[in-house]
Design a protein around this motif. Structure first.
Motif, PDB file in Angstrom:
ATOM      1  N   TYR A  38       1.348   0.638 -16.911  1.00  0.00           N
ATOM      2  CA  TYR A  38       2.497   1.678 -16.208  1.00  0.00           C
ATOM      3  C   TYR A  38       1.681   2.992 -16.888  1.00  0.00           C
ATOM      4  CZ  TYR A  38       5.426  -2.357 -17.626  1.00  0.00           C
ATOM      5  OH  TYR A  38       6.001  -3.506 -17.700  1.00  0.00           O
ATOM      6  N   GLY A  39       2.124   3.984 -16.033  1.00  0.00           N
ATOM      7  CA  GLY A  39       1.665   5.230 -16.382  1.00  0.00           C
ATOM      8  C   GLY A  39       2.113   5.740 -17.733  1.00  0.00           C
ATOM      9  N   ARG A  40       1.520   6.628 -18.237  1.00  0.00           N
ATOM     10  CA  ARG A  40       1.658   7.049 -19.594  1.00  0.00           C
ATOM     11  C   ARG A  40       2.927   7.638 -19.886  1.00  0.00           C
ATOM     12  NH1 ARG A  40      -3.179   9.870 -23.541  1.00  0.00           N
ATOM     13  NH2 ARG A  40      -4.148   9.286 -21.540  1.00  0.00           N
ATOM     14  N   ALA A  41       3.598   8.159 -18.868  1.00  0.00           N
ATOM     15  CA  ALA A  41       4.914   9.003 -19.116  1.00  0.00           C
ATOM     16  C   ALA A  41       5.879   8.164 -19.504  1.00  0.00           C
ATOM     17  CB  ALA A  41       5.099   9.801 -17.608  1.00  0.00           C
ATOM     18  N   VAL A  42       5.887   6.755 -19.081  1.00  0.00           N
ATOM     19  CA  VAL A  42       6.863   5.646 -19.275  1.00  0.00           C
ATOM     20  C   VAL A  42       6.486   4.828 -20.538  1.00  0.00           C
ATOM     21  CG1 VAL A  42       7.533   5.766 -16.944  1.00  0.00           C
ATOM     22  CG2 VAL A  42       6.016   4.131 -17.784  1.00  0.00           C
ATOM     23  N   TRP A  43       5.548   5.296 -21.222  1.00  0.00           N
ATOM     24  CA  TRP A  43       5.254   4.278 -22.254  1.00  0.00           C
ATOM     25  C   TRP A  43       6.307   4.700 -23.389  1.00  0.00           C
ATOM     26  CZ3 TRP A  43      -0.720   5.032 -23.650  1.00  0.00           C
ATOM     27  CH2 TRP A  43      -1.544   4.268 -22.866  1.00  0.00           C
ATOM     28  N   VAL A  60      11.162   0.899 -19.868  1.00  0.00           N
ATOM     29  CA  VAL A  60      10.722   0.514 -18.906  1.00  0.00           C
ATOM     30  C   VAL A  60       9.979  -0.702 -18.903  1.00  0.00           C
ATOM     31  CG1 VAL A  60       8.648   0.628 -17.155  1.00  0.00           C
ATOM     32  CG2 VAL A  60      10.241   2.620 -17.344  1.00  0.00           C
ATOM     33  N   ASN A  61       9.206  -1.206 -19.839  1.00  0.00           N
ATOM     34  CA  ASN A  61       8.379  -2.268 -20.056  1.00  0.00           C
ATOM     35  C   ASN A  61       9.474  -3.508 -20.541  1.00  0.00           C
ATOM     36  OD1 ASN A  61       6.111  -4.273 -20.341  1.00  0.00           O
ATOM     37  ND2 ASN A  61       6.712  -4.147 -22.531  1.00  0.00           N
ATOM     38  N   THR A  62      10.450  -3.189 -21.472  1.00  0.00           N
ATOM     39  CA  THR A  62      11.505  -4.087 -22.023  1.00  0.00           C
ATOM     40  C   THR A  62      12.270  -4.716 -20.781  1.00  0.00           C
ATOM     41  OG1 THR A  62      11.578  -2.938 -24.138  1.00  0.00           O
ATOM     42  CG2 THR A  62      13.392  -4.574 -23.465  1.00  0.00           C
ATOM     43  N   GLU A  63      12.678  -3.750 -19.897  1.00  0.00           N
ATOM     44  CA  GLU A  63      13.586  -4.455 -18.854  1.00  0.00           C
ATOM     45  C   GLU A  63      12.787  -5.155 -17.904  1.00  0.00           C
ATOM     46  OE1 GLU A  63      17.579  -2.822 -16.906  1.00  0.00           O
ATOM     47  OE2 GLU A  63      15.711  -1.429 -16.252  1.00  0.00           O
ATOM     48  N   SER A  64      11.469  -4.487 -17.498  1.00  0.00           N
ATOM     49  CA  SER A  64      10.650  -5.218 -16.707  1.00  0.00           C
ATOM     50  C   SER A  64      10.415  -6.600 -17.120  1.00  0.00           C
ATOM     51  CB  SER A  64       9.287  -4.600 -16.616  1.00  0.00           C
ATOM     52  OG  SER A  64       9.499  -3.387 -15.765  1.00  0.00           O
ATOM     53  N   LYS A  65      10.268  -6.920 -18.150  1.00  0.00           N
ATOM     54  CA  LYS A  65       9.841  -8.217 -18.917  1.00  0.00           C
ATOM     55  C   LYS A  65      11.288  -9.037 -18.787  1.00  0.00           C
ATOM     56  CE  LYS A  65       5.555  -7.787 -19.520  1.00  0.00           C
ATOM     57  NZ  LYS A  65       5.346  -6.471 -19.248  1.00  0.00           N
ATOM     58  N   LEU A  66      12.264  -8.384 -19.062  1.00  0.00           N
ATOM     59  CA  LEU A  66      13.635  -9.112 -19.094  1.00  0.00           C
ATOM     60  C   LEU A  66      13.865  -9.641 -17.509  1.00  0.00           C
ATOM     61  CD1 LEU A  66      16.332  -9.894 -20.449  1.00  0.00           C
ATOM     62  CD2 LEU A  66      17.057  -7.617 -19.969  1.00  0.00           C
ATOM     63  N   LEU A  67      13.824  -8.775 -16.631  1.00  0.00           N
ATOM     64  CA  LEU A  67      13.758  -9.388 -15.227  1.00  0.00           C
ATOM     65  C   LEU A  67      12.814 -10.515 -15.027  1.00  0.00           C
ATOM     66  CD1 LEU A  67      14.191  -5.690 -13.388  1.00  0.00           C
ATOM     67  CD2 LEU A  67      16.067  -7.424 -13.913  1.00  0.00           C
ATOM     68  N   PRO A  96       0.695  -1.230  -0.142  1.00  0.00           N
ATOM     69  CA  PRO A  96      -0.089  -0.093   0.021  1.00  0.00           C
ATOM     70  C   PRO A  96       0.752   1.104  -0.081  1.00  0.00           C
ATOM     71  CG  PRO A  96      -0.996  -1.517   1.427  1.00  0.00           C
ATOM     72  CD  PRO A  96       0.518  -2.154   1.061  1.00  0.00           C
ATOM     73  N   ALA A  97       1.960   1.228   0.458  1.00  0.00           N
ATOM     74  CA  ALA A  97       2.980   2.353   0.343  1.00  0.00           C
ATOM     75  C   ALA A  97       3.247   2.773  -1.001  1.00  0.00           C
ATOM     76  CB  ALA A  97       4.290   2.117   1.223  1.00  0.00           C
ATOM     77  N   HIS A  98       2.920   2.004  -2.024  1.00  0.00           N
ATOM     78  CA  HIS A  98       3.234   2.393  -3.349  1.00  0.00           C
ATOM     79  C   HIS A  98       2.175   3.347  -4.016  1.00  0.00           C
ATOM     80  CE1 HIS A  98       6.150  -1.128  -3.104  1.00  0.00           C
ATOM     81  NE2 HIS A  98       6.939  -0.123  -3.723  1.00  0.00           N
ATOM     82  N   LEU A  99       0.923   3.345  -3.274  1.00  0.00           N
ATOM     83  CA  LEU A  99      -0.410   3.975  -3.887  1.00  0.00           C
ATOM     84  C   LEU A  99      -0.267   5.620  -4.216  1.00  0.00           C
ATOM     85  CD1 LEU A  99      -3.189   2.085  -1.775  1.00  0.00           C
ATOM     86  CD2 LEU A  99      -2.497   1.865  -4.010  1.00  0.00           C
ATOM     87  N   PRO A 100       0.441   6.112  -3.407  1.00  0.00           N
ATOM     88  CA  PRO A 100       0.656   7.700  -4.084  1.00  0.00           C
ATOM     89  C   PRO A 100       1.280   7.814  -5.158  1.00  0.00           C
ATOM     90  CG  PRO A 100       0.695   7.471  -1.609  1.00  0.00           C
ATOM     91  CD  PRO A 100       0.958   5.952  -1.970  1.00  0.00           C
ATOM     92  N   ASP A 101       2.437   7.010  -5.219  1.00  0.00           N
ATOM     93  CA  ASP A 101       3.162   7.324  -6.389  1.00  0.00           C
ATOM     94  C   ASP A 101       2.243   6.544  -7.719  1.00  0.00           C
ATOM     95  OD1 ASP A 101       5.292   8.365  -5.405  1.00  0.00           O
ATOM     96  OD2 ASP A 101       6.549   6.739  -5.650  1.00  0.00           O
ATOM     97  N   LEU A 102       1.788   5.375  -7.493  1.00  0.00           N
ATOM     98  CA  LEU A 102       0.827   4.572  -8.521  1.00  0.00           C
ATOM     99  C   LEU A 102      -0.202   5.641  -8.927  1.00  0.00           C
ATOM    100  CD1 LEU A 102       1.072   1.063  -7.059  1.00  0.00           C
ATOM    101  CD2 LEU A 102       2.160   1.840  -9.301  1.00  0.00           C
ATOM    102  N   PHE A 103      -1.088   6.224  -8.167  1.00  0.00           N
ATOM    103  CA  PHE A 103      -2.056   7.097  -8.517  1.00  0.00           C
ATOM    104  C   PHE A 103      -1.620   8.178  -9.406  1.00  0.00           C
ATOM    105  CE2 PHE A 103      -5.428  10.287  -8.069  1.00  0.00           C
ATOM    106  CZ  PHE A 103      -6.517   9.575  -8.719  1.00  0.00           C
ATOM    107  N   ALA A 104      -0.447   8.819  -8.975  1.00  0.00           N
ATOM    108  CA  ALA A 104       0.230  10.080  -9.392  1.00  0.00           C
ATOM    109  C   ALA A 104       0.505   9.552 -10.867  1.00  0.00           C
ATOM    110  CB  ALA A 104       1.391  10.610  -9.061  1.00  0.00           C
ATOM    111  N   ALA A 105       1.033   8.197 -11.303  1.00  0.00           N
ATOM    112  CA  ALA A 105       1.498   7.988 -12.603  1.00  0.00           C
ATOM    113  C   ALA A 105       0.353   7.656 -13.323  1.00  0.00           C
ATOM    114  CB  ALA A 105       2.326   6.543 -12.176  1.00  0.00           C
ATOM    115  N   GLY A 106      -0.606   6.980 -12.906  1.00  0.00           N
ATOM    116  CA  GLY A 106      -1.967   6.417 -13.944  1.00  0.00           C
ATOM    117  C   GLY A 106      -3.334   6.508 -13.361  1.00  0.00           C
TER     118      GLY A 106
END
Length: 200
Positions: free
Chosen positions: A106-111, A115-122, A23-33
């Motif tokens: 993902y938030g539109r700013a990182v489309w 971000v997606n390529t490296e996330s999937k690689l990990l 739940p600590a991620h929620l402020p960032d996540l809401f700001a992102a998307g």
């Protein structure tokens, strides 16, 4: 031997860090998307208009995690230290060495960034090389061309379509397009993904 059960862990890359969703991620996540209809257009939930509404969705995901049904990650952009989306391992069947990567946004700013390529690689490296899975799958809305193209660029193979698979909040029906990657396909896919990241 069956594949190992995925558990909450931190997966660190050069651009992103995947860490257990809380739940600590929620402020960032809401700001992102939060409140962005385009971000949520193809997901099977109404667009969250408030941080509390996003918290309800996150709470459902975390409740599923508590029942062993998924392993959710916050996607943290290392350049800002802020969460920009989430993703998860789902549909895990250790005996059959298969799992799904999904519930991703993902938030539109990182489309159209790394971000997606490296996330999937990990996620793929962890699934195939650390946990011993033989198959990773994805599914997406048949009309979500951006998602379908992104999955195909990973090196995944489109397998087929489940028609009238899921009802959406507006009453419409989704056909789900399934993709997969197998362990013997992973080395070549990994090399392509690494080369793409190196090119920036």
């Amino acid at each position: 031997m069956p594949a190992a059960t995925p558990v909450p862990t931190v997966l660190e890359g050069g651009r992103v860090r995947l860490e257990p969703l809380t739940p600590a991620h929620l402020p960032d996540l809401f700001a992102a998307g939060g409140g962005d209809d385009e971000v949520w257009r193809w997901l099977p939930h109404r667009t969250p208009r408030t941080e509390d509404e996003l918290g309800v969705l996150a709470g459902q995901l975390l409740a599923d995690a508590g029942r062993g049904l998924c392993v959710p990650f916050a996607v943290v952009d290392r350049t800002t230290g802020r969460a920009v989306g989430w993703t998860a391992y789902l549909e895990v069947v250790e005996e059959d060495e298969r799992l799904e990567i999904g519930w991703t946004w993902y938030g539109r700013a990182v489309w159209r960034t790394a971000v997606n390529t490296e996330s999937k690689l990990l996620l793929l490296t962890h699934a195939f090389e650390d946990l011993g899975y033989g198959r990773v799958q994805w599914k997406t809305h048949h009309r979500n061309e951006r998602s379908r193209a992104a999955i195909a660029r990973l090196g995944a193979v489109q397998e087929g379509v489940l028609r009238r698979h899921r009802r959406y909040p507006d009453g419409s029906w989704r056909d789900s397009v399934y993709f997969s990657m197998l362990a013997d396909e992973w080395p070549a896919a990994k090399a392509r993904l690494a080369a793409r990241l190196a090119r920036g």
